[in-house]
Scaffold this motif. Structure first.
Motif, mmCIF file in Angstrom:
data_model
loop_
_atom_site.group_PDB
_atom_site.id
_atom_site.type_symbol
_atom_site.label_atom_id
_atom_site.label_comp_id
_atom_site.label_asym_id
_atom_site.label_seq_id
_atom_site.Cartn_x
_atom_site.Cartn_y
_atom_site.Cartn_z
ATOM 1 N N SER A 1 -31.242 53.281 -35.385
ATOM 2 C CA SER A 1 -32.427 53.884 -34.592
ATOM 3 C C SER A 1 -33.879 53.447 -35.463
ATOM 4 O O SER A 1 -33.645 53.089 -36.646
ATOM 5 C CB SER A 1 -31.970 55.412 -34.564
ATOM 6 O OG SER A 1 -32.455 56.024 -35.922
ATOM 7 N N ALA A 2 -34.722 53.942 -34.755
ATOM 8 C CA ALA A 2 -36.366 53.632 -35.317
ATOM 9 C C ALA A 2 -36.440 54.751 -36.601
ATOM 10 O O ALA A 2 -37.269 53.995 -37.527
ATOM 11 C CB ALA A 2 -37.331 53.911 -34.187
ATOM 12 N N ALA B 1 -36.167 51.331 -40.914
ATOM 13 C CA ALA B 1 -35.678 50.505 -39.846
ATOM 14 C C ALA B 1 -36.344 49.418 -39.973
ATOM 15 O O ALA B 1 -35.970 48.167 -39.952
ATOM 16 C CB ALA B 1 -35.372 51.194 -38.681
ATOM 17 N N MET C 1 -35.048 45.719 -40.853
ATOM 18 C CA MET C 1 -34.907 44.617 -39.681
ATOM 19 C C MET C 1 -35.752 43.296 -40.093
ATOM 20 O O MET C 1 -35.433 42.080 -40.025
ATOM 21 C CB MET C 1 -35.456 45.060 -38.392
ATOM 22 C CG MET C 1 -35.593 44.277 -37.307
ATOM 23 S SD MET C 1 -33.971 43.901 -36.412
ATOM 24 C CE MET C 1 -34.552 43.015 -34.985
ATOM 25 N N ILE D 1 -32.914 47.205 -33.347
ATOM 26 C CA ILE D 1 -33.228 48.582 -33.538
ATOM 27 C C ILE D 1 -33.278 49.179 -32.212
ATOM 28 O O ILE D 1 -33.979 48.532 -31.398
ATOM 29 C CB ILE D 1 -34.862 48.675 -34.137
ATOM 30 C CG1 ILE D 1 -35.164 48.416 -35.571
ATOM 31 C CG2 ILE D 1 -35.409 50.005 -33.753
ATOM 32 C CD1 ILE D 1 -36.529 48.212 -35.869
#
Length: 428
Positions: free
Chosen positions: A33-34, A78, A82, A90
């Protein structure tokens, strides 16, 4: 998970710290998740990631990122994870649903079978890991975990197989987990958390939406900064305009210096300054939830300012004193309701030092005590509840240490010998 013939995907919806991060790296892919974050905080306990983290992370992330995460405990949100190859996507919606869809669309790809990037091997061979160890040693010369961490990262970036690297990790982890240093750091970790829980204090704390600080000197100014930096509006009062101006100048200088060095944005600097309101009037304490008094250590003066504050504050607002040794029961006795009083002993400089001693008086209510502990947590202090006694805890411990050191010096020991003995014992 790593050896599964079917694709495994970790769905990460929060903080993946230590073992959580290693579990996610045990899967073929990671969808987060963000709001997710990844970190390996084991070094703060004198340990290293012992669940294959030292061998898996360098196979997906740049070596310097792996060093920062494992050697320094750096947290990656996150988006940064990434960018550094630690996660594969994400989620824009439900993280579990998107992770399931991701699993159905990708073939198995175990990290254990992936080669370490050529760039990581090159940096390791060029001495980057030795340089990182030197920097860690300069920052914390007595820490033993960094050397073990670097040994594991060197193994990961060498010609060793993944399985051979795991043997190095297991050996170094075992050495650390049984070390005296790690045992002490783990004890400290759990002791700090145990200190947050006060037996018999179960009342729901009052919210602290606005704070008053009485005294704009070194301590008062530092305390004001603690609250402003957490977004809490501060009313900063002193008795004379020149004292108030000097206090505000000190606060402005410290934050402006950070902004100048790029450690704070200009907008953030302006936001912080807007949260601190200087005043000469007790009337401006009319809507605060708590006042922390930080005037000179004179009993009569403290009693008088307590009476002055009582006239202009809400009857349910707390009044705390930053005294380092005066009898708080005697100070509180001047008020109509002494149950709203407790001690809050900050250490100088208050905006830097982590320890906060909260002192309960014989009249402090359960609500007062619970709110005081919540206040310490709000401003990220390591807060302990202590009794109303001479020196409380910090100074009560320091006094005999200092006394013994002075006697050793008088008996012929050099300052260097005394410092070395204290450091060997673990006091420095």
């Amino acid at each position: 998970m790593d050896a599964s013939p079917k694709t495994t995907v970790a769905a990460v919806n929060g903080q993946a710290l230590g073992g959580g991060a290693e579990v996610s790296l045990g899967c073929h892919y990671r969808v987060a998740s963000a709001k997710a974050a990844f970190a390996f905080p084991e070094v703060s306990l004198g340990l290293l990631p012992g669940g294959q983290g030292t061998q898996r992370l360098p196979r997906v992330a740049p070596l310097m990122t792996a060093v920062q995460m494992i050697l320094q405990g750096k947290v990656l949100p996150a988006a940064a994870a990434m960018k550094n190859g630690i996660i594969d996507a994400i989620a824009k919606g439900d993280v579990v649903d998107e992770a399931a869809a991701f699993a159905l669309s990708k073939p198995p790809n175990p990290i254990s079978k992936r080669p370490v990037a050529h760039a990581n091997r090159f940096y390791a061979a060029s001495g980057a890991l030795d340089q990182a160890l030197l920097m860690a040693h300069n920052q914390a010369p007595t820490m033993v975990a960094p050397a073990s961490i670097i040994a594991c990262l060197k193994a990961a970036c060498s010609t060793m197989s993944f399985e051979e690297g795991l043997k190095v990790e297991a050996s170094e982890f075992t050495k650390l987990v049984f070390s005296i240093q790690s045992a002490a750091m783990r004890h400290l970790f759990f002791a700090e958390r145990a200190a947050q829980k006060v037996p018999g204090v179960n009342a729901k704390p009052m919210p602290i939406k606005k704070i008053g600080i009485l005294g704009a000197g070194l301590m008062g100014g530092g305390i004001a900064m603690c609250f402003a930096q957490k977004g809490v509006p501060v009313i900063l009062k002193d008795a004379k305009q020149e004292w108030l101006d000097a206090g505000m100048k000190k606060i402005t200088g410290l934050w402006a210096s950070k902004a100048k060095k790029g450690k704070m944005t200009e907008d953030k600097y302006k936001q912080l300054m807007a949260l601190v309101t200087p005043t000469l009037n007790y009337e401006d304490f009319k809507d605060v939830d708590m006042v922390i008094e930080a005037v000179p250590e004179i009993m009569d003066l403290k009693k008088q300012v307590f009476l002055d504050m009582e006239k202009h504050m809400r009857p349910d607002a707390m009044i705390c004193t930053n005294t380092s040794g005066l009898d708080i029961n005697e100070i509180a006795a001047v008020l109509k309701d002494p149950s709203r009083v407790m001690g809050c002993h900050f250490f100088s400089p208050a905006n830097v030092m982590q320890l906060l001693e909260n002192i309960q008086t014989k009249h402090s209510s359960e609500l007062t005590l619970s709110t005081g502990m919540a206040m310490g947590k709000l401003i990220s202090k390591k807060t302990v509840m202590v009794g109303n006694c001479d020196g409380f805890v910090g100074n009560r411990m320091l006094a005999p240490y200092a006394g013994e050191a002075k006697m050793l010096w008088e008996e012929g020991a050099t300052i260097e010998q005394i410092d070395a003995a204290a450091q060997k014992f673990g006091s420095a």
